[in-house]
Design a protein around this motif. Structure first.
Motif, PDB file in Angstrom:
ATOM      1  N   GLY A  89       0.811  -1.214   0.000  1.00  0.00           N
ATOM      2  CA  GLY A  89       0.000   0.000   0.000  1.00  0.00           C
ATOM      3  C   GLY A  89       0.844   1.264   0.000  1.00  0.00           C
ATOM      4  O   GLY A  89       0.317   2.356  -0.175  1.00  0.00           O
ATOM      5  N   LYS A  90       2.135   1.112   0.249  1.00  0.00           N
ATOM      6  CA  LYS A  90       3.006   2.286   0.263  1.00  0.00           C
ATOM      7  C   LYS A  90       4.037   2.196  -0.867  1.00  0.00           C
ATOM      8  O   LYS A  90       4.058   3.024  -1.762  1.00  0.00           O
ATOM      9  CB  LYS A  90       3.701   2.406   1.616  1.00  0.00           C
ATOM     10  CG  LYS A  90       2.714   2.636   2.733  1.00  0.00           C
ATOM     11  CD  LYS A  90       3.353   2.536   4.093  1.00  0.00           C
ATOM     12  CE  LYS A  90       2.309   2.369   5.188  1.00  0.00           C
ATOM     13  NZ  LYS A  90       1.590   1.086   5.150  1.00  0.00           N
ATOM     14  N   THR A  93       1.721  -1.288  -4.624  1.00  0.00           N
ATOM     15  CA  THR A  93       0.269  -1.377  -4.503  1.00  0.00           C
ATOM     16  C   THR A  93      -0.279  -2.245  -5.628  1.00  0.00           C
ATOM     17  O   THR A  93       0.413  -2.527  -6.600  1.00  0.00           O
ATOM     18  CB  THR A  93      -0.408   0.013  -4.567  1.00  0.00           C
ATOM     19  OG1 THR A  93      -0.104   0.601  -5.826  1.00  0.00           O
ATOM     20  CG2 THR A  93       0.071   0.909  -3.453  1.00  0.00           C
ATOM     21  N   MET A  94      -1.543  -2.639  -5.447  1.00  0.00           N
ATOM     22  CA  MET A  94      -2.130  -3.529  -6.453  1.00  0.00           C
ATOM     23  C   MET A  94      -3.473  -3.026  -6.948  1.00  0.00           C
ATOM     24  O   MET A  94      -4.220  -2.395  -6.222  1.00  0.00           O
ATOM     25  CB  MET A  94      -2.335  -4.922  -5.847  1.00  0.00           C
ATOM     26  CG  MET A  94      -1.160  -5.853  -6.074  1.00  0.00           C
ATOM     27  SD  MET A  94      -1.579  -7.556  -5.647  1.00  0.00           S
ATOM     28  CE  MET A  94      -2.199  -8.166  -7.203  1.00  0.00           C
ATOM     29  N   VAL A  95      -3.745  -3.324  -8.201  1.00  0.00           N
ATOM     30  CA  VAL A  95      -5.077  -3.096  -8.761  1.00  0.00           C
ATOM     31  C   VAL A  95      -5.580  -4.482  -9.155  1.00  0.00           C
ATOM     32  O   VAL A  95      -4.860  -5.230  -9.806  1.00  0.00           O
ATOM     33  CB  VAL A  95      -5.012  -2.182 -10.003  1.00  0.00           C
ATOM     34  CG1 VAL A  95      -6.382  -2.051 -10.647  1.00  0.00           C
ATOM     35  CG2 VAL A  95      -4.464  -0.819  -9.625  1.00  0.00           C
ATOM     36  N   LEU A 103     -13.600  -4.152  -4.036  1.00  0.00           N
ATOM     37  CA  LEU A 103     -13.927  -3.042  -3.139  1.00  0.00           C
ATOM     38  C   LEU A 103     -14.903  -3.589  -2.113  1.00  0.00           C
ATOM     39  O   LEU A 103     -15.723  -4.453  -2.417  1.00  0.00           O
ATOM     40  CB  LEU A 103     -14.564  -1.898  -3.924  1.00  0.00           C
ATOM     41  CG  LEU A 103     -13.620  -1.123  -4.833  1.00  0.00           C
ATOM     42  CD1 LEU A 103     -14.396  -0.188  -5.751  1.00  0.00           C
ATOM     43  CD2 LEU A 103     -12.612  -0.318  -4.011  1.00  0.00           C
ATOM     44  N   THR A 115      -9.351   5.370   4.581  1.00  0.00           N
ATOM     45  CA  THR A 115      -8.561   4.395   5.339  1.00  0.00           C
ATOM     46  C   THR A 115      -7.194   4.217   4.687  1.00  0.00           C
ATOM     47  O   THR A 115      -6.164   4.230   5.362  1.00  0.00           O
ATOM     48  CB  THR A 115      -9.277   3.036   5.388  1.00  0.00           C
ATOM     49  OG1 THR A 115     -10.595   3.244   5.863  1.00  0.00           O
ATOM     50  CG2 THR A 115      -8.569   2.087   6.329  1.00  0.00           C
ATOM     51  N   VAL A 116      -7.214   4.086   3.362  1.00  0.00           N
ATOM     52  CA  VAL A 116      -5.957   3.888   2.641  1.00  0.00           C
ATOM     53  C   VAL A 116      -5.065   5.128   2.754  1.00  0.00           C
ATOM     54  O   VAL A 116      -3.869   5.033   3.039  1.00  0.00           O
ATOM     55  CB  VAL A 116      -6.244   3.552   1.155  1.00  0.00           C
ATOM     56  CG1 VAL A 116      -4.980   3.642   0.320  1.00  0.00           C
ATOM     57  CG2 VAL A 116      -6.847   2.159   1.055  1.00  0.00           C
ATOM     58  N   ASN A 120      -1.585   4.989   4.800  1.00  0.00           N
ATOM     59  CA  ASN A 120      -0.356   4.972   4.016  1.00  0.00           C
ATOM     60  C   ASN A 120       0.297   6.333   3.830  1.00  0.00           C
ATOM     61  O   ASN A 120       1.441   6.424   3.413  1.00  0.00           O
ATOM     62  CB  ASN A 120      -0.621   4.319   2.659  1.00  0.00           C
ATOM     63  CG  ASN A 120      -1.017   2.861   2.825  1.00  0.00           C
ATOM     64  OD1 ASN A 120      -0.463   2.166   3.651  1.00  0.00           O
ATOM     65  ND2 ASN A 120      -2.004   2.415   2.064  1.00  0.00           N
ATOM     66  N   MET A 164     -10.185   2.043  -7.693  1.00  0.00           N
ATOM     67  CA  MET A 164      -9.084   1.154  -7.289  1.00  0.00           C
ATOM     68  C   MET A 164      -7.739   1.753  -7.695  1.00  0.00           C
ATOM     69  O   MET A 164      -6.771   1.719  -6.939  1.00  0.00           O
ATOM     70  CB  MET A 164      -9.212  -0.226  -7.961  1.00  0.00           C
ATOM     71  CG  MET A 164     -10.245  -1.142  -7.398  1.00  0.00           C
ATOM     72  SD  MET A 164      -9.742  -2.345  -6.132  1.00  0.00           S
ATOM     73  CE  MET A 164      -8.119  -2.011  -5.722  1.00  0.00           C
ATOM     74  N   MET A 167      -6.769   4.467  -5.402  1.00  0.00           N
ATOM     75  CA  MET A 167      -6.223   3.938  -4.156  1.00  0.00           C
ATOM     76  C   MET A 167      -4.780   3.468  -4.361  1.00  0.00           C
ATOM     77  O   MET A 167      -3.924   3.646  -3.491  1.00  0.00           O
ATOM     78  CB  MET A 167      -7.097   2.785  -3.637  1.00  0.00           C
ATOM     79  CG  MET A 167      -8.266   3.308  -2.828  1.00  0.00           C
ATOM     80  SD  MET A 167      -9.631   2.170  -2.526  1.00  0.00           S
ATOM     81  CE  MET A 167      -8.866   0.725  -1.987  1.00  0.00           C
ATOM     82  N   ALA A 168      -4.534   2.878  -5.524  1.00  0.00           N
ATOM     83  CA  ALA A 168      -3.192   2.379  -5.807  1.00  0.00           C
ATOM     84  C   ALA A 168      -2.187   3.528  -5.910  1.00  0.00           C
ATOM     85  O   ALA A 168      -1.022   3.380  -5.570  1.00  0.00           O
ATOM     86  CB  ALA A 168      -3.193   1.563  -7.098  1.00  0.00           C
TER      87      ALA A 168
END
Ligand SMILES: Nc1ncnc2c1ncn2[C@@H]1O[C@H](COP(=O)(O)OP(=O)(O)OP(=O)(O)O)[C@@H](O)[C@H]1O
Ligand SMILES: [Mg+2]
Lengths: 325, 356
Positions: A89-90, A93-95, A103, A115-116, A120, A164, A167-168
């Protein structure tokens, strides 16, 4: 230059009810900073498992027998949970393939994004919210405010995948691993998402591993392509080389299976139709795993696993390129 | 999310609830008349003559055809009258039940709370350690808690904590039958515990609370086991989902993954379990507990009396007090129905997809 990511001689098996499934029998791969690597292969070739190995998020029945996954020299496979958590996550990261299940269905986008972002980036309150909104804008989502207040099921597949991706991007990772990010959306959305990835790649300096069924998709964005078959990377080289001067018979079969695009924008999503069956890896074929389906198979292919041969700057795991031949 | 949808959904569920309650009344009415029994003998005094019985039977309309009695009863119920109790000297049923309900509900609520507070964390921990020692231990615990007879557990707890250790009272609210003679509690809600707190009677409150510890433990053991089992299985199901993998891939702390991302998805069956636990523990569940710990007034006490298995005020047992049985069945039915309705509403609150 030292590679960003280096996978060294990875051996991985799954314990299953039917026996040991021998997936990776010594897989090696490296990725440079800012590079885009496309990983192409049929279903079951081990693309997702490779992705999960990179962040060490494997199913409980997976066993790593040997090997290393080095991120800037640090071995991920020997890290403790807490250390891993600080990488996930830092730095990496993944998609995921299916955004509708990836999700969390009972949390609003804002709860998941925040949250992410908080975890992070260490941001709090209004700052975190602003950052989340900014990220949604960067992935070209209209009306980020209302997206934030939506539940995933209220968004289309394309929008979910953009969330997503947002977020990545959040923590400015060094590496994004995208596991078939476009295979659950229709062709138009697929094109949009690919060009979004290209645009983001141009703006920022992350490396990208793009996993896909389709060599056509990989061609769109990648610098290099790795062709996977039954747990092996059978060919690895620059995009142009792999597409134009393909070496491995499997690559040839994959290329033949690309549907001819009729319009320029039309890039049909289709499973490659390579004649024959993917082998059962609980009792894999001897020697080269592709030999039962290979039109050029020779005696040695049944007997011995081929090493990598260097040809035209590409690496190929095939006896056809043996010097002694 | 469209609030109209949620509203419409809840109205639909509420209507369904009414149907369920009417169904309960109908079934209970006819079932309670399967066993031939004439409640007027509860009224007729010692050695009544057949003429006396016939007269009373006629007087209370008990000689009418059953369906007529049923229709009369239904009309009565919808005007808010649950009839009279033959075993409690012709007192109206509704106030009788409502008087006893608050204490039983307090027991039920505390047991449910305990089940939630203890059962959910143990269930979550069990789910993340499937197949390991802790999980096996929890499984043994939940199976045995479900299998253990309540009255036996009550007696054992009394023996240990009241008789041997002497740290908790043995029985009765406040610890003695005469407690309320010395410490009167003004009735506000009808629940001794709550009323003593509301009226600021702390010494009394503590005494009552202490006397409720063992009954609540007895009542809660089974729900705790049930809650562990339910939480374990639904959290386990949630933990295998893609979105949990996403959360882990994003470096979310394990605690948050389990207790926030997985648990919220696992909630619907847990909520239903909690609601049914509350309905059960406040009504049927208290039957033994109120007897073993001699807690009165309470619903359990009434339930026993109505079926002639308890001691009624007339001292005659063995006759069915139809109206009281029916009244109790209705109240219990409504209780379950409301619990279900609340569970529905909570489920929607936690997962909007349900009302789509
Ligand atoms: N948890 C598991 N237990 C047993 N076998 C597994 C497990 N996960 C994957 N496999 C097996 O490992 C092989 C590789 O699976 P993987 O999901 O990595 O392939 P993939 O290339 O991502 O396929 P797809 O294109 O369908 O996503 C398959 O044969 C699969 O059956
Ligand atoms: Mg996959």
């Amino acid at each position: 230059m030292e590679p960003l990511l280096e996978i060294k001689d990875l051996r991985l098996v799954f314990s299953t009810e039917r026996g040991i499934l021998d997936l990776f029998q010594g897989l090696s791969l490296s990725l440079m900073s800012r590079e885009v690597l496309g990983i192409v292969g049929e279903s079951g070739s081990g693309k997702s498992t490779l992705a999960y190995t990179i962040i060490k998020l494997l199913p409980g029945n997976a066993r790593i027998l040997s090997g290393k996954v080095l991120l800037e020299g640090r071995d991920i496979l020997s890290m403790k949970e807490e250390e891993l958590r600080r990488i996930r996550g830092k730095e990496i990261t993944m998609v995921f393939q299916d955004p509708s299940t990836s999700l969390n269905p009972v949390f609003r986008i804002k709860d998941q994004m925040l949250t992410v972002v908080k975890e992070n980036l260490g941001l709090q309150g209004e700052v975190a919210r602003k950052r989340a909104l900014e990220l949604l804008k960067q992935v070209e989502l209209p009306d980020p405010e209302s997206i934030m207040n939506s539940f995933p099921f209220e968004l289309s597949g394309g929008m979910q995948q953009r969330v997503m991706i947002a977020m990545a991007l959040a923590a400015n990772p060094k590496l994004i691993v995208a596991d078939e990010p476009t295979s659950s959306v229709d062709a138009t959305i697929q094109t949009q998402i690919l060009s979004l990835l290209k645009k983001l790649k141009a703006e920022r300096d992350f490396s990208l591993i793009l996993i896909t069924h389709s060599i056509a998709v990989a061609k769109e964005v990648s610098d290099r392509i790795a062709v996977m078959y039954a747990g092996e990377i059978v060919e690895l080289g620059k995009v142009e080389t792999v597409i134009e001067k393909h070496l491995h018979p499997y690559t040839e079969a994959l290329l033949k299976s690309i549907p001819r695009p009729r319009g320029k924008s039309e890039m049909k999503r289709m499973l490659p139709v390579v004649p024959g069956q993917v082998p059962d890896l609980i009792s894999p074929p001897s020697g080269c795993r592709f030999h039962p389906r290979c039109p050029y198979a020779m005696d040695i292919c049944k007997a011995e696993r081929p090493p990598y041969f260097n040809k035209d700057g590409s690496l190929v795991m095939c006896w056809l390129y043996s010097e002694e031949r | 999310m469209n609030d109209l949808n949620v509203g419409a959904y809840l109205v639909k569920r509420a209507l369904l609830t009414v149907v369920v309650v009417i169904g309960t009344i109908t079934i209970t009415f006819f079932l309670s008349h399967v066993v031939p029994s004439n409640p007027v003998i509860l009224l007729a005094g010692q050695n009544p003559t057949p003429e006396q019985i016939a007269r009373l039977t006629h007087e209370y309309g008990l000689d009418e055809p059953l369906y007529v009695q049923f229709l009369i009863y239904l009309r009565q119920v919808f005007s808010g009258n649950l009839g009279i109790s033959f075993s409690f000297s012709l007192q109206p049923v509704l106030p009788l039940v409502l008087q006893t309900l608050p204490n039983s509900m307090t027991l039920g609520a505390l047991a449910t709370l305990l089940a939630i507070v203890v059962g959910i964390p143990l269930g979550v921990e069990s789910a993340r350690r499937t197949g390991r020692k802790f999980d096996s231990l929890m499984r043994i615990f939940s199976v045995s808690s479900v299998a253990l007879p309540q009255f036996w557990l009550g007696l054992i707890l009394q023996l240990i904590f009241a008789v041997y250790l002497g740290i908790l009272p043995n029985a009765s609210y406040g610890g003695s039958l005469l407690f309320f003679d010395m410490h009167p509690v003004k009735t506000v809600t009808g629940s001794y515990l709550i009323d003593s707190l509301l009226t600021g009677n702390f010494v009394t409150f503590v005494a009552i609370a202490k006397s409720m510890v063992l009954p609540v433990l007895t009542l809660a053991l089974y729900p705790i086991g049930l809650m562990i089992k339910q939480t374990r299985s639904s959290v386990m199901a949630a933990l295998s989902q893609d979105y949990i993998r996403t959360a882990r891939a994003y470096g979310i702390k394990e605690r948050e993954v389990n207790y926030r991302f997985a648990l919220k998805n696992a909630l619907p069956p847990i909520i239903v379990t909690a609601a049914l636990t509350f309905a059960y523990s406040s009504t049927l569940g208290v039957i033994y507990v109120e007897e073993v710990f001699n807690l009165a007034p309470g619903l359990g006490f009434l339930l026993r009396s109505s079926t002639g298995t308890g001691i009624s005020s007339t001292g005659i047992s063995g006759a069915l007090d139809y109206q009281l049985i029916l009244g109790l069945a209705i109240v219990v039915g409504i209780f379950y129905a409301i619990a279900n309705l609340v569970a529905d509403a909570l489920q929607i609150y936690f997962d909007r997809r349900i009302a789509r």
